[in-house]
Write an enzyme that holds these catalytic residues in place. Sequence first.
Site, PDB file in Angstrom:
ATOM      1  N   GLY A 176      65.048  64.937  35.798  1.00  0.00           N
ATOM      2  CA  GLY A 176      64.221  66.125  36.032  1.00  0.00           C
ATOM      3  C   GLY A 176      62.842  65.751  36.523  1.00  0.00           C
ATOM      4  N   LEU A 177      62.199  66.701  37.172  1.00  0.00           N
ATOM      5  CA  LEU A 177      60.837  66.481  37.651  1.00  0.00           C
ATOM      6  C   LEU A 177      59.903  66.282  36.449  1.00  0.00           C
ATOM      7  CD1 LEU A 177      60.822  69.226  40.440  1.00  0.00           C
ATOM      8  CD2 LEU A 177      60.861  66.734  40.748  1.00  0.00           C
ATOM      9  N   PRO A 178      58.713  65.744  36.688  1.00  0.00           N
ATOM     10  CA  PRO A 178      57.776  65.599  35.575  1.00  0.00           C
ATOM     11  C   PRO A 178      57.468  66.965  34.936  1.00  0.00           C
ATOM     12  CG  PRO A 178      57.025  64.334  37.468  1.00  0.00           C
ATOM     13  CD  PRO A 178      58.196  65.148  37.935  1.00  0.00           C
ATOM     14  N   ARG A 182      55.905  51.445  32.440  1.00  0.00           N
ATOM     15  CA  ARG A 182      54.926  51.468  33.537  1.00  0.00           C
ATOM     16  C   ARG A 182      53.512  51.272  32.990  1.00  0.00           C
ATOM     17  NH1 ARG A 182      51.902  55.589  34.670  1.00  0.00           N
ATOM     18  NH2 ARG A 182      53.329  57.207  33.926  1.00  0.00           N
ATOM     19  N   ARG A 196      57.579  50.687  40.610  1.00  0.00           N
ATOM     20  CA  ARG A 196      58.267  51.656  39.749  1.00  0.00           C
ATOM     21  C   ARG A 196      59.719  51.248  39.522  1.00  0.00           C
ATOM     22  NH1 ARG A 196      58.444  57.042  41.449  1.00  0.00           N
ATOM     23  NH2 ARG A 196      57.725  56.591  43.552  1.00  0.00           N
ATOM     24  N   ARG A 243      62.476  73.646  -3.676  1.00  0.00           N
ATOM     25  CA  ARG A 243      63.564  73.643  -4.653  1.00  0.00           C
ATOM     26  C   ARG A 243      63.444  74.914  -5.491  1.00  0.00           C
ATOM     27  NH1 ARG A 243      63.185  67.879  -7.577  1.00  0.00           N
ATOM     28  NH2 ARG A 243      64.986  68.674  -8.745  1.00  0.00           N
ATOM     29  N   HIS A 244      64.501  75.277  -6.160  1.00  0.00           N
ATOM     30  CA  HIS A 244      64.472  76.363  -7.148  1.00  0.00           C
ATOM     31  C   HIS A 244      63.451  76.028  -8.237  1.00  0.00           C
ATOM     32  CE1 HIS A 244      66.484  73.413  -9.630  1.00  0.00           C
ATOM     33  NE2 HIS A 244      67.189  73.128  -8.534  1.00  0.00           N
ATOM     34  N   ASN A 297      67.502  70.942 -15.733  1.00  0.00           N
ATOM     35  CA  ASN A 297      66.372  70.053 -15.420  1.00  0.00           C
ATOM     36  C   ASN A 297      65.598  69.721 -16.695  1.00  0.00           C
ATOM     37  OD1 ASN A 297      65.968  72.120 -12.589  1.00  0.00           O
ATOM     38  ND2 ASN A 297      66.586  69.972 -12.467  1.00  0.00           N
ATOM     39  N   GLY A 307      73.304  68.468 -11.629  1.00  0.00           N
ATOM     40  CA  GLY A 307      74.314  69.440 -11.180  1.00  0.00           C
ATOM     41  C   GLY A 307      74.306  70.709 -12.000  1.00  0.00           C
ATOM     42  N   ARG A 342      70.399  79.226  -9.894  1.00  0.00           N
ATOM     43  CA  ARG A 342      68.970  78.896  -9.986  1.00  0.00           C
ATOM     44  C   ARG A 342      68.212  79.203  -8.689  1.00  0.00           C
ATOM     45  NH1 ARG A 342      72.263  74.414 -10.289  1.00  0.00           N
ATOM     46  NH2 ARG A 342      71.759  72.430  -9.232  1.00  0.00           N
ATOM     47  N   GLU A 401      73.689  72.051  -4.172  1.00  0.00           N
ATOM     48  CA  GLU A 401      73.267  70.684  -4.481  1.00  0.00           C
ATOM     49  C   GLU A 401      74.418  69.692  -4.274  1.00  0.00           C
ATOM     50  OE1 GLU A 401      71.404  68.561  -4.218  1.00  0.00           O
ATOM     51  OE2 GLU A 401      70.076  68.256  -5.930  1.00  0.00           O
ATOM     52  N   TYR A 420      71.245  60.863 -16.354  1.00  0.00           N
ATOM     53  CA  TYR A 420      71.344  59.558 -15.691  1.00  0.00           C
ATOM     54  C   TYR A 420      71.672  58.472 -16.726  1.00  0.00           C
ATOM     55  CZ  TYR A 420      69.442  61.719 -11.461  1.00  0.00           C
ATOM     56  OH  TYR A 420      69.249  62.512 -10.348  1.00  0.00           O
ATOM     57  N   HIS A 437      67.975  72.687  -3.124  1.00  0.00           N
ATOM     58  CA  HIS A 437      68.052  71.671  -4.188  1.00  0.00           C
ATOM     59  C   HIS A 437      67.549  70.325  -3.662  1.00  0.00           C
ATOM     60  CE1 HIS A 437      70.655  74.501  -6.421  1.00  0.00           C
ATOM     61  NE2 HIS A 437      71.009  74.855  -5.195  1.00  0.00           N
ATOM     62  N   ARG A 491      66.207  66.946   0.714  1.00  0.00           N
ATOM     63  CA  ARG A 491      65.899  65.615   1.263  1.00  0.00           C
ATOM     64  C   ARG A 491      66.563  65.451   2.628  1.00  0.00           C
ATOM     65  NH1 ARG A 491      66.927  62.364  -4.368  1.00  0.00           N
ATOM     66  NH2 ARG A 491      64.751  62.144  -4.995  1.00  0.00           N
TER      67      ARG A 491
HETATM   68  O1  F6P Z   1      68.254  66.382 -11.110  1.00  0.00           O
HETATM   69  C1  F6P Z   1      68.267  67.464 -10.242  1.00  0.00           C
HETATM   70  C2  F6P Z   1      69.218  67.245  -9.103  1.00  0.00           C
HETATM   71  O2  F6P Z   1      69.118  68.343  -8.233  1.00  0.00           O
HETATM   72  C3  F6P Z   1      70.697  67.031  -9.516  1.00  0.00           C
HETATM   73  O3  F6P Z   1      71.409  68.205  -9.679  1.00  0.00           O
HETATM   74  C4  F6P Z   1      71.201  66.153  -8.398  1.00  0.00           C
HETATM   75  O4  F6P Z   1      72.384  65.464  -8.732  1.00  0.00           O
HETATM   76  C5  F6P Z   1      70.017  65.246  -8.194  1.00  0.00           C
HETATM   77  O5  F6P Z   1      68.869  66.049  -8.372  1.00  0.00           O
HETATM   78  C6  F6P Z   1      69.958  64.604  -6.835  1.00  0.00           C
HETATM   79  O6  F6P Z   1      68.990  63.594  -6.843  1.00  0.00           O
HETATM   80  P1  F6P Z   1      69.434  62.050  -6.874  1.00  0.00           P
HETATM   81  O7  F6P Z   1      70.276  61.884  -5.656  1.00  0.00           O
HETATM   82  O8  F6P Z   1      68.134  61.313  -6.782  1.00  0.00           O
HETATM   83  O9  F6P Z   1      70.206  61.757  -8.113  1.00  0.00           O
END
Ligand code: F6P
Length: 418
Positions: A17-19, A50, A74, A222-223, A229, A235, A274, A294, A305, A360, A365
């Site tokens: 294409g042209l500039p 260039r 060029r 996020r919610h 939480n 989840g 949520r 999520e 965790y 979520h 992310r």
């Molecule tokens: O802890 C809240 C949350 O939304 C979980 O439901 C989900 O599994 C997690 O975050 C995702 O974050 P990570 O991938 O860092 O575990």
Amino acid sequence: MAVLHGDNPTHCLVMVGLPARGKTYVARKIMRYLNWLGHKTRVFNVGNYRREHIGSLQTHEFFDPGNVEGARQRTEVALMALEDMVGWFKEGGEVAIYDATNSTRERRALIQDRCEREGVRVTFIESICDEATVEANVRATKLDSPDYVGVDPDVAVADFRKRIAHYAEVYEPVREQEGSYIKLIDVGRQVIVNAITTYVGSRLVSFLVNLHNVPRPIWLTRHGQAEYNVVGRIGGNTHLSELGATYARNLKTFYDERISPAGDVEVWTSTLVRTHETAAILGRQTLQWRALNEIEAGFCDGLTYAEIKQRYPDEWRARSRDKLGYRYPQGESYMDVIQRVEPVVLELERQRRPVLVISHQAVLRAIYGYLMGRDPEQIPHLSIPLHTILELTPKAYGCAESRFPLGPLLPAHAGPSS
Ligand code: F6P
């Protein structure tokens, strides 16, 4: 890194294409999109070669097709970029975007021959724009170009217009006989497609038909804090906590003061309780997307965790080693989430209206990673805190970001989340 799909993955997208037709804008958007989908993609911008090898402050005479020495120089930098691109494919690159005017059939044939010798497929992406768009592009991007540093804006615009005229003298639009192409006319008003046969090509068509350049903010949140939480469980489908309900009220104030004045806003939520409870107070009709739910944690859903680490140490280790590619048994990986939210991202691109997304952590992310052009490897570790709203405003090449922690403040989270 895991690649989502792969017929022959090496592909060269040749901008045409042209500039001032928005080629670099489109090239960068494609790069961001394909990298996000897991295809190793890079732009080779001949203008940068260039500037680096010949110097940036060239007046329009340099681009006159009758300027033999200018034409030789060029071609030389165009070949340098081409050879670097070929070298990059040999190192494992998958999709290269060769960003230059490539405005003659002769130049395009040269690139095509070189790519074919390396077994690389070629698709031309030609951008054709009306005068109003060209004018806006010149003012929006060219005045800040390194080619015109310290030059009076009116002088720069006049010179750039002459540069365009030089290219227009020799410009030959892509013809059907040249093979695979996508022609973008007036930034998506019309899209003409020829001989697109690959997976990447078909993703690109969907992506490019949705592109436009109407600036509008996107808010991500996020919610509010949910019952799970509070106790560090992942989840589930729990209600908001009291603090979470306070966040929803704070969000309503923010919405009235800052979001709603931006125009006719779309509000999107997931299908989980949520996010509905967070949105309810806005008193707005919302669009519910299952794709915004999520990350599915499979048989780890509802655990903390610490419990996962203790009960399934191998799973824990596998996830710590490769958080992007790790898939929860009977659940999803971040790569799965990226693939799942792709239609949401396409719809965000297509929307002309401002959008508020209430979703979520993992899903936001993924969306944020796309909008901000982050490496997929970084996506699972991006910071998207509770009770904070992110405002992203598209700019010429990317988004500007502001974060508003609306409160209430929360105690530090029990478990690692990155
Ligand atoms: O802890 C809240 C949350 O939304 C979980 O439901 C989900 O599994 C997690 O975050 C995702 O974050 P990570 O991938 O860092 O575990």
